[in-house]
Design a protein around this motif. Structure first.
Motif, PDB file in Angstrom:
ATOM      1  N   UNK A  67       0.837  -1.202   0.000  1.00 44.04           N
ATOM      2  CA  UNK A  67       0.000   0.000   0.000  1.00 44.04           C
ATOM      3  C   UNK A  67       0.874   1.256   0.000  1.00 44.04           C
ATOM      4  N   UNK A  68       1.867   1.256   0.909  1.00 45.31           N
ATOM      5  CA  UNK A  68       2.744   2.426   1.027  1.00 45.31           C
ATOM      6  C   UNK A  68       3.586   2.614  -0.231  1.00 45.31           C
ATOM      7  N   UNK A  69       4.040   1.497  -0.789  1.00 43.25           N
ATOM      8  CA  UNK A  69       4.836   1.553  -2.022  1.00 43.25           C
ATOM      9  C   UNK A  69       3.996   2.166  -3.154  1.00 43.25           C
ATOM     10  N   UNK A 102      -7.541   4.223  -0.634  1.00 46.74           N
ATOM     11  CA  UNK A 102      -6.370   4.738  -1.365  1.00 46.74           C
ATOM     12  C   UNK A 102      -6.439   4.341  -2.837  1.00 46.74           C
ATOM     13  N   UNK A 103      -6.783   3.080  -3.062  1.00 46.73           N
ATOM     14  CA  UNK A 103      -6.828   2.554  -4.436  1.00 46.73           C
ATOM     15  C   UNK A 103      -7.912   3.267  -5.257  1.00 46.73           C
ATOM     16  N   UNK A 104      -9.063   3.509  -4.619  1.00 42.50           N
ATOM     17  CA  UNK A 104     -10.152   4.209  -5.324  1.00 42.50           C
ATOM     18  C   UNK A 104      -9.725   5.616  -5.732  1.00 42.50           C
ATOM     19  N   UNK A 105      -9.044   6.309  -4.804  1.00 43.81           N
ATOM     20  CA  UNK A 105      -8.589   7.680  -5.111  1.00 43.81           C
ATOM     21  C   UNK A 105      -7.572   7.653  -6.251  1.00 43.81           C
ATOM     22  N   UNK A 106      -6.704   6.650  -6.222  1.00 48.49           N
ATOM     23  CA  UNK A 106      -5.704   6.514  -7.288  1.00 48.49           C
ATOM     24  C   UNK A 106      -6.396   6.258  -8.626  1.00 48.49           C
ATOM     25  N   UNK A 107      -7.383   5.354  -8.611  1.00 50.14           N
ATOM     26  CA  UNK A 107      -8.061   4.987  -9.867  1.00 50.14           C
ATOM     27  C   UNK A 107      -8.758   6.189 -10.486  1.00 50.14           C
ATOM     28  N   UNK A 108      -9.283   7.042  -9.616  1.00 49.91           N
ATOM     29  CA  UNK A 108      -9.985   8.247 -10.099  1.00 49.91           C
ATOM     30  C   UNK A 108      -9.021   9.111 -10.928  1.00 49.91           C
ATOM     31  N   UNK A 109      -7.808   9.313 -10.403  1.00 50.12           N
ATOM     32  CA  UNK A 109      -6.813  10.133 -11.115  1.00 50.12           C
ATOM     33  C   UNK A 109      -6.323   9.394 -12.359  1.00 50.12           C
ATOM     34  N   UNK A 110      -6.072   8.119 -12.205  1.00 50.78           N
ATOM     35  CA  UNK A 110      -5.551   7.312 -13.321  1.00 50.78           C
ATOM     36  C   UNK A 110      -6.551   7.268 -14.482  1.00 50.78           C
ATOM     37  N   UNK A 111      -7.841   7.128 -14.140  1.00 57.07           N
ATOM     38  CA  UNK A 111      -8.867   7.087 -15.191  1.00 57.07           C
ATOM     39  C   UNK A 111      -8.924   8.418 -15.925  1.00 57.07           C
ATOM     40  N   UNK A 112      -8.782   9.488 -15.146  1.00 58.93           N
ATOM     41  CA  UNK A 112      -8.851  10.827 -15.741  1.00 58.93           C
ATOM     42  C   UNK A 112      -7.709  11.027 -16.748  1.00 58.93           C
TER      43      UNK A 112
ATOM     44  N   UNK B 248       2.542  19.850 -17.430  1.00 58.41           N
ATOM     45  CA  UNK B 248       2.367  18.862 -16.363  1.00 58.41           C
ATOM     46  C   UNK B 248       1.640  19.518 -15.196  1.00 58.41           C
ATOM     47  N   UNK B 249       0.745  18.776 -14.624  1.00 56.37           N
ATOM     48  CA  UNK B 249      -0.066  19.295 -13.522  1.00 56.37           C
ATOM     49  C   UNK B 249       0.189  18.459 -12.276  1.00 56.37           C
ATOM     50  N   UNK B 250      -0.098  19.041 -11.130  1.00 57.46           N
ATOM     51  CA  UNK B 250       0.015  18.266  -9.893  1.00 57.46           C
ATOM     52  C   UNK B 250      -1.349  18.224  -9.216  1.00 57.46           C
ATOM     53  N   UNK B 251      -1.805  17.029  -8.956  1.00 58.11           N
ATOM     54  CA  UNK B 251      -3.095  16.881  -8.279  1.00 58.11           C
ATOM     55  C   UNK B 251      -2.832  16.628  -6.807  1.00 58.11           C
ATOM     56  N   UNK B 252      -3.364  17.535  -5.981  1.00 59.76           N
ATOM     57  CA  UNK B 252      -3.148  17.386  -4.532  1.00 59.76           C
ATOM     58  C   UNK B 252      -4.186  16.455  -3.931  1.00 59.76           C
ATOM     59  N   UNK B 253      -3.754  15.657  -2.975  1.00 52.51           N
ATOM     60  CA  UNK B 253      -4.682  14.751  -2.310  1.00 52.51           C
ATOM     61  C   UNK B 253      -4.066  14.208  -1.042  1.00 52.51           C
ATOM     62  N   UNK B 254      -4.775  13.312  -0.392  1.00 58.47           N
ATOM     63  CA  UNK B 254      -4.211  12.656   0.803  1.00 58.47           C
ATOM     64  C   UNK B 254      -4.347  11.150   0.651  1.00 58.47           C
ATOM     65  N   UNK B 255      -3.411  10.436   1.230  1.00 54.87           N
ATOM     66  CA  UNK B 255      -3.456   8.978   1.232  1.00 54.87           C
ATOM     67  C   UNK B 255      -3.130   8.495   2.643  1.00 54.87           C
ATOM     68  N   UNK B 256      -3.432   7.229   2.901  1.00 53.12           N
ATOM     69  CA  UNK B 256      -3.195   6.669   4.233  1.00 53.12           C
ATOM     70  C   UNK B 256      -2.044   5.662   4.164  1.00 53.12           C
ATOM     71  N   UNK B 257      -0.967   5.990   4.894  1.00 57.44           N
ATOM     72  CA  UNK B 257       0.161   5.054   5.008  1.00 57.44           C
ATOM     73  C   UNK B 257      -0.146   4.084   6.143  1.00 57.44           C
ATOM     74  N   UNK B 258       0.203   2.829   5.948  1.00 51.72           N
ATOM     75  CA  UNK B 258      -0.097   1.814   6.965  1.00 51.72           C
ATOM     76  C   UNK B 258       1.181   1.196   7.528  1.00 51.72           C
ATOM     77  N   UNK B 259       1.073   0.774   8.779  1.00 52.45           N
ATOM     78  CA  UNK B 259       2.221   0.090   9.414  1.00 52.45           C
ATOM     79  C   UNK B 259       2.007  -1.406   9.394  1.00 52.45           C
TER      80      UNK B 259
END
Lengths: 120, 259
Positions: A67-69, A102-112, B248-259
């Motif tokens: 996930x982090x990668x 996380x994956x859903x948010x990524x897919x949204x950007x990737x699809x766009x 090139x554009x930058x899209x800002x967002x947040x993600x969750x890092x896991x341990x």
């Protein structure tokens, strides 16, 4: 009491060596993941990516590392690697809502970005 | 070992297992870079030439689109934006010889272009202007071979009626609040925006790339929203995609890092 002792010894004897090794792998991978998180929080995403790649090599069953990668790959614009890492993370932990989100948010950007234009 | 002790150990173990199961997580901000769809490294300048527009009379979609894209590119692109008069492309399409634009002239003569553009069909007949390589090459020479941005913009009023799902707060007899979905029949009106951006190489006059979009907005029939604000609201949704073609554009967002 003697019976309990025998049972304990038997359990230890029967524990597969692989399981112990897996435990070591996970703790080594976890150390890499933890370090990756601490550097990512400082904005050092390249180092973080390297650490999480190492973690996935050490323990290929560690969903959090994948996930982090995936997040580090997204941050560097490497969408193909991000997709692969997310897919692996989801495969390992299909019920983990945070990975799914996380994956859903990524897919949204990737699809766009991949939306097929009317090329001439 | 008494039964009570065994139970205590078992419960401690289960708590430990549950705690181990609760993954630690960290929310981090990320900026995802999006590579431009078009390689514009050989251009230093961009000319937003003008658009063939139609639909609502309340908005001059040609002028407004030119103004908006120029201002966006000035701040969000490396290209130098050429300030020039907007080309009257509708007149150009009317004036240009059909053969030059690649049309086949039949025995009955070529079909006349509609005076007023009301829908996509009307607009389509004008699109041949983008295939006129000589014309665009000439424009390119005039402005020292820039990247030329042109296209069509259709901005039309739109009405739709049907069931709309909304959420409503309800309270039960104990005063507990809950939200339930409610389906209501509504008459709504708004606008549809259909721009097509055409990117032309000013050195050769050929089309490099084209991309079409469609956005619509609907309001409650009683709501009176000016057409121009609807136009800008819809363009706001499209501008990031337009810009991502060139820079090139930058899209800002947040993600969750896991341990």
């Amino acid at each position: 009491m003697r019976a309990v002792t025998y049972l304990f010894v038997a359990c230890l004897t029967l524990t597969p060596a692989g399981a112990l090794a897996a435990g070591d792998a996970r703790s080594d991978a976890k150390a890499q993941v933890d370090f990756g998180i601490s550097v990512a929080q400082k904005g050092l995403w390249k180092e973080a990516r390297y650490r999480w790649e190492r973690a996935t090599e050490i323990d290929p069953t560690y969903a959090a590392a994948f996930n982090n990668l995936a997040i580090a790959c997204e941050q560097s614009g490497d969408f193909e690697s991000a997709r692969k890492a997310y897919e692996k993370a989801v495969e390992l932990e299909p019920n983990n809502l945070q990975i799914k989100q996380n994956y859903d948010l990524f897919k949204e950007i990737n699809d766009r970005t991949n939306r097929a234009p009317d090329r001439q | 070992m008494t039964a009570r002790t065994a139970l205590r150990i078992a419960s401690s173990a289960s708590v430990a297992i549950v705690l181990a199961g609760c993954t630690t997580f960290y929310e981090v901000p990320i900026e995802t870079p999006i590579q431009p769809k078009l390689d514009i490294s050989s251009f230093q300048r961009v000319l937003i030439a003008g658009f063939i527009s139609g639909g609502s009379d309340e908005v001059d979609a040609n002028l407004e689109t030119v103004r908006l894209l120029r201002s966006q590119l000035r701040t969000k692109s490396q290209l130098r934006v050429i300030e020039a008069d907007v080309l009257p492309l509708q007149d150009v399409a009317n004036d240009q010889p059909r053969a030059a634009a690649g049309d086949q002239v039949t025995a009955d003569g070529p079909a006349a272009l509609p005076d007023r553009i009301r829908d996509e069909k009307d607009l389509q007949s004008y699109e041949r202007v983008f295939a006129n390589v000589d014309y665009w090459k000439r424009i390119g020479e005039e402005f020292q071979s820039p990247l030329i941005v042109t296209g069509t913009v259709l901005f039309v009023p739109h009405q739709r009626s049907g069931f709309v799902t909304s959420e409503r707060e309800v309270y039960d007899r104990f005063g507990r609040r809950s939200v339930v979905p409610v389906r209501t029949y509504m008459e709504r009106k708004g606008f549809i925006l259909r721009p097509k951006f055409v990117f032309i190489d000013g050195r050769t006059g050929t089309t490099l790339y084209a991309e079409s979009f469609r956005e619509e907005i609907l309001y409650n029939a009683q709501q009176n929203t000016p057409a121009l604000s609807s136009y800008f609201e819809l363009m706001d949704r499209l501008v990031p995609s337009f810009l991502s073609t060139l820079s090139s554009q930058k899209i800002k967002g947040t993600r969750v890092l896991l341990k």
